[in-house]
Structure formats: C-alpha cells, structure tokens
Design an enzyme around this catalytic site. Structure first.
Site, PDB file in Angstrom:
ATOM      1  N   TYR A  33      13.240  26.692  29.878  1.00  0.00           N
ATOM      2  CA  TYR A  33      12.647  25.351  29.783  1.00  0.00           C
ATOM      3  C   TYR A  33      11.121  25.503  29.884  1.00  0.00           C
ATOM      4  CZ  TYR A  33      11.422  20.598  31.212  1.00  0.00           C
ATOM      5  OH  TYR A  33      10.852  19.360  31.310  1.00  0.00           O
ATOM      6  N   ARG A  90      12.510  13.925  55.445  1.00  0.00           N
ATOM      7  CA  ARG A  90      12.015  15.092  54.686  1.00  0.00           C
ATOM      8  C   ARG A  90      12.681  16.371  55.181  1.00  0.00           C
ATOM      9  NH1 ARG A  90       7.687  17.896  56.032  1.00  0.00           N
ATOM     10  NH2 ARG A  90       6.513  16.171  56.892  1.00  0.00           N
ATOM     11  N   LYS A 128      20.534  16.362  34.637  1.00  0.00           N
ATOM     12  CA  LYS A 128      21.377  16.617  33.462  1.00  0.00           C
ATOM     13  C   LYS A 128      22.854  16.418  33.810  1.00  0.00           C
ATOM     14  CE  LYS A 128      17.309  17.967  32.137  1.00  0.00           C
ATOM     15  NZ  LYS A 128      16.320  16.935  32.119  1.00  0.00           N
ATOM     16  N   ASP A 166      18.874  29.700  36.360  1.00  0.00           N
ATOM     17  CA  ASP A 166      18.855  28.262  36.078  1.00  0.00           C
ATOM     18  C   ASP A 166      20.166  27.958  35.349  1.00  0.00           C
ATOM     19  OD1 ASP A 166      18.584  25.716  34.962  1.00  0.00           O
ATOM     20  OD2 ASP A 166      16.411  25.876  34.803  1.00  0.00           O
TER      21      ASP A 166
HETATM   22  N1  LCS Z   1      15.719  23.494  33.923  1.00  0.00           N
HETATM   23  C1  LCS Z   1      16.183  23.185  32.702  1.00  0.00           C
HETATM   24  C2  LCS Z   1      17.097  24.128  32.004  1.00  0.00           C
HETATM   25  C3  LCS Z   1      15.834  21.970  32.125  1.00  0.00           C
HETATM   26  O1  LCS Z   1      16.338  21.675  30.925  1.00  0.00           O
HETATM   27  C4  LCS Z   1      14.956  21.087  32.822  1.00  0.00           C
HETATM   28  C5  LCS Z   1      14.542  19.780  32.240  1.00  0.00           C
HETATM   29  C6  LCS Z   1      14.479  21.479  34.073  1.00  0.00           C
HETATM   30  C7  LCS Z   1      14.892  22.681  34.598  1.00  0.00           C
HETATM   31  C8  LCS Z   1      13.540  20.605  34.879  1.00  0.00           C
HETATM   32  O2  LCS Z   1      14.242  19.549  35.426  1.00  0.00           O
HETATM   33  P1  LCS Z   1      13.621  18.100  35.773  1.00  0.00           P
HETATM   34  O3  LCS Z   1      12.440  18.324  36.630  1.00  0.00           O
HETATM   35  O4  LCS Z   1      13.236  17.474  34.475  1.00  0.00           O
HETATM   36  O5  LCS Z   1      14.732  17.414  36.473  1.00  0.00           O
HETATM   37  N2  LCS Z   1      14.782  19.692  30.871  1.00  0.00           N
HETATM   38  C9  LCS Z   1      14.417  18.711  30.095  1.00  0.00           C
HETATM   39  C10 LCS Z   1      14.638  18.701  28.709  1.00  0.00           C
HETATM   40  O6  LCS Z   1      15.106  19.628  28.037  1.00  0.00           O
HETATM   41  N3  LCS Z   1      14.257  17.554  28.226  1.00  0.00           N
HETATM   42  O7  LCS Z   1      13.713  16.742  29.196  1.00  0.00           O
HETATM   43  C11 LCS Z   1      13.766  17.445  30.457  1.00  0.00           C
END
Ligand code: LCS
Length: 402
Positions: free
Chosen positions: A111, A58, A208, A183
C-alpha cells in the site's frame, strides 16, 4: 465463555465479549475517557501494574479490549492492539520495532503510504529500506543486510496482487535475526493466518474486510509473543493512535459476519475474474484465484480462499479504464476495499499516486491498472454494470493498443 478451542465462526461471534452485570449479549460501548479509582492507593497500584483494572482510555478500554481479544484469537496470537487507522497500526509497528541504523526489506507493491512512511519519514530517523518483489524469494534473500531487523511483507499486495511465501519469508527473516511482519489486510483473518505460517506480527487496516461496511477507519496489530505484544502496546500508548470505544464497537459488530461476507464476495469474484479475462476489451487480469496468476498454486497452499480483490488493465490502457470508471453505476468509484459494496479505483492516480512512477511501474502498478473490490451484491448486477461500462469503450479492434 472460553472460545480459544472453538471454531473460527464461533470465535467471530463470541470471542472477547465482556460479561456485564446486566447480561448484555454484546460488549457495551464504554464511552468514557477515564475510570474512577476506589481510593488513591488503587490508582497508584494500577499505574504500578500491581493491580488490574482500567485507568484511562488511551491506555485501555473494555470495548476495545473485546475487539482485540477477538482478533488475537482469530489469528492465534498472544494479543492484539487496536489503532485509530491501518496507518496508525503500521506507524506504531515501525516505531516499536525499528531504531536508527536498522534496515528493512519490504514488498515493492505494498500500500503506497506504508512505503511512503518508510522512505520519506523513517529515513529521516536513520532507518534504511529496500523494496523488492518478495514473491520471488531470491530478491528477499539478496536484499538482506547485516543490519536488517525487519522483513515487512504485504501478501496479497495492494494492488499488484503479488503473493509471498510467508513460511519461507519467516525462515529467511529469522535466519538473519530479523522479524517478519505481514500486512494481512487483503486476505483477512478468514483466509490467511500469518502467525501460523511463522510470522511474528500480523496487521490489518480494519477499515477493509474486518469491519466490512465502509463506515469505520481503523487498524489492528496481532503479535505472536507476549514480549512483542507489550512492545507494540507500549508504543501505541505513548503515541496515542488508539482506537476509540465507539469505533471498537462498530468494528466488533462488523467482524461477526466476516466469514459470511468474505465467502459471498469471493463467490462473486470467482465469476467476475474469468469473465473479465475472457472479455475482448481486457488486456490482463490479476486475481489469485485464476490459474493465470503467477502465484496461484502458492495462494492455494497458504490461504484458505482467494478473496475478492481483482486488478485488471484494458487493451486501451488508462484512457479506456477511465471510461469504465466514469460509467459504472452499481460499483462505487472510490478508494478503499473489502466492504459489502463493489468499489472500483485507479491506484496510479489515487492510492499509489505518491510513489515515484519508476518505482510504481517496477512494482507492477501500471498506469492503466484498474482495481476492483468485488462486493456481495447479485453477481448478475455486478456483471451487467461492468458490461455496460465496457461497451462505452468501443470495439476492441478499433483501439490503438489492442
Ligand atoms: N494496508 C493496506 C493493505 C491497505 O490497503 C491500507 C489502506 C492500509 C494498510 C492503511 O489503512 P487505513 O489507514 O486506510 O485504515 N488502503 C486503502 C486503499 O487501497 N484505498 O484506500 C485506502
């Protein structure tokens, strides 16, 4: 090898790799929860920070370190911290940088859960927030208050595709004594380097483009300075939203081909976007590579490519959009984005369903908006798939909203 002065593609392949005694070409998976000390004194020294070396996963792990070092070099940061998910990264950053009584200004079309976490939960701890369209800098300037400590921008935003001038946003934030966090998920480190533009922190859902193969959930935060890096890392260690070593290995593996994947997907998207824009069933298309995008010129200036995310709405609105989503065969009907496969989704009822409708509409996320993450398949197959699904909608002229 010291890769700090090497090119982007060389860094992708080589940065952060830990040499091991057996000459492994990639960093092995150190699948261990803990690391044995030579003696009690060494354990005490490591905890006291008097001696380097690993303690507990951790707190730090060599496989995760390799990924963190790689991404820190890609975005020219002091250091990076990997998390269990993108939301793990965002929550760690909020908790590390904000206290009761502080105010945040943020992009209205971020998001959905990034906004939900702030408005529904950080608010319980006395953090105030204002969400505005940051692609218009006057909105940002007007929203700043005496207690604004953080400007949190998503650019391009998900899924409105709004682009914010990051250098100008950094100046506005810094003049107010606030930090700029970006972001950078939609752009990826290949297309945009927020720290070079003046941001203090850049973060990603590595789920992503960075991982790119739709098989891992993860997050990473890159800090510009040692002080910020230490603050974020300390919060992560106590919060425990750390990335697992196996997850880190998978992400490092995917990351090596980031530039190849992003460029190939963009090649497709540059064809798909104008094709959609010219289609008789389509009301509008938001793709930052199209001259019709309101921040096309800004995107050209601050990014090195336009990426592969497209939002569009059909003349028949949501009903027509549903027909397309239900009839695509190649494109997967799924949330997430930035993988090698083409995905289609409906933000209003999926990723952004938690937002109040009025806030969603104000942020440009209409009921009928359909989001397309263009993959690296053959262009002809992507277009044929969309064409046959659009044909199911029926003639545009027969549609009440056309
Ligand atoms: N920031 C952006 C711009 C995102 O599109 C997402 C997830 C996150 C943060 C959060 O990331 P995660 O915890 O899911 O790894 N976006 C998603 C979307 O547009 N569709 O499913 C997840």
């Amino acid at each position: 090898m010291d890769t700090r002065n090497k090119g982007f593609n060389t860094k992708l392949v080589h940065a952060g790799i830990k040499d091991d005694a057996l000459g492994s070409v990639v960093t092995p998976i150190y699948q261990t929860s803990t690391f044995a000390f030579r003696d009690a004194q060494q354990g005490a020294n490591r905890f006291a920070g008097k001696e380097g070396g690993y303690i507990y996963t951790r707190i730090g792990n060599p496989t995760t370190d390799a990924l963190e070092e790689n991404v820190a070099q890609l975005e020219n940061g002091f250091g990076a911290t990997a998390m269990a998910s993108g939301m793990g990264a965002i929550s760690t950053v909020y908790l590390a940088l904000l206290s009761s009584g502080d105010h945040v200004v943020s992009t209205d079309s971020v998001y959905g859960p990034s906004r939900g976490l702030m408005e529904k939960h950080m608010s319980r701890f006395g953090v105030e927030s204002t969400y505005v369209d940051t692609s218009d800098l006057d909105n940002l300037r007007r929203a700043i208050r005496a207690n604004t400590k953080l400007v949190y921008v998503e650019s391009p935003s998900n899924p409105a595709m709004a682009v914010t001038d990051l250098a100008a946003a950094a100046e506005i934030a810094h003049a107010a004594g606030a930090l700029l966090v970006v972001d950078n998920t939609f752009a990826s480190p290949h297309l945009q380097k927020p720290l070079d533009l003046g941001a203090d922190v850049s973060l990603h859902s590595v789920t992503k483009f960075i991982n790119g193969h739709a098989d891992v959930v993860g997050g990473i935060v890159v800090a510009k300075t040692e002080a910020l890096h230490k603050k974020i890392r300390a919060m992560l260690i106590i919060l425990g939203a750390n990335m697992d070593p196996h997850q880190s290995y998978m992400v490092s593996r995917g990351l090596k081909t980031l530039a190849l994947r992003v460029e190939r997907a963009e090649e497709n998207a540059r064809q798909v976007a104008p094709w959609l824009e010219a289609h008789p069933q389509v009301a509008w298309v938001r793709y930052i590579g199209l001259p019709s995008h309101p921040q096309h010129e800004l995107a050209k200036r601050q990014m090195t490519g336009f990426g592969s995310m497209i939002s569009f709405e059909l003349k028949g609105g949501l009903e027509a959009g549903r027909i397309v989503m239900d009839n695509v065969h190649l494109a997967g009907l799924a949330v997430s984005l930035g993988g090698v496969e083409t995905l289609i989704s409906h933000p209003a009822s999926m990723t952004h369903a938690g937002m109040a409708r009025a806030d969603r509409l104000a942020a440009g996320i209409t009921d009928g908006l359909v989001r397309l993450s263009v993959g690296i398949e053959d262009l002809a197959d992507i277009l044929a798939d969309l064409e046959q699904a659009l044909e199911r909608v029926g003639p545009a002229a027969a549609n009440p909203r056309s």
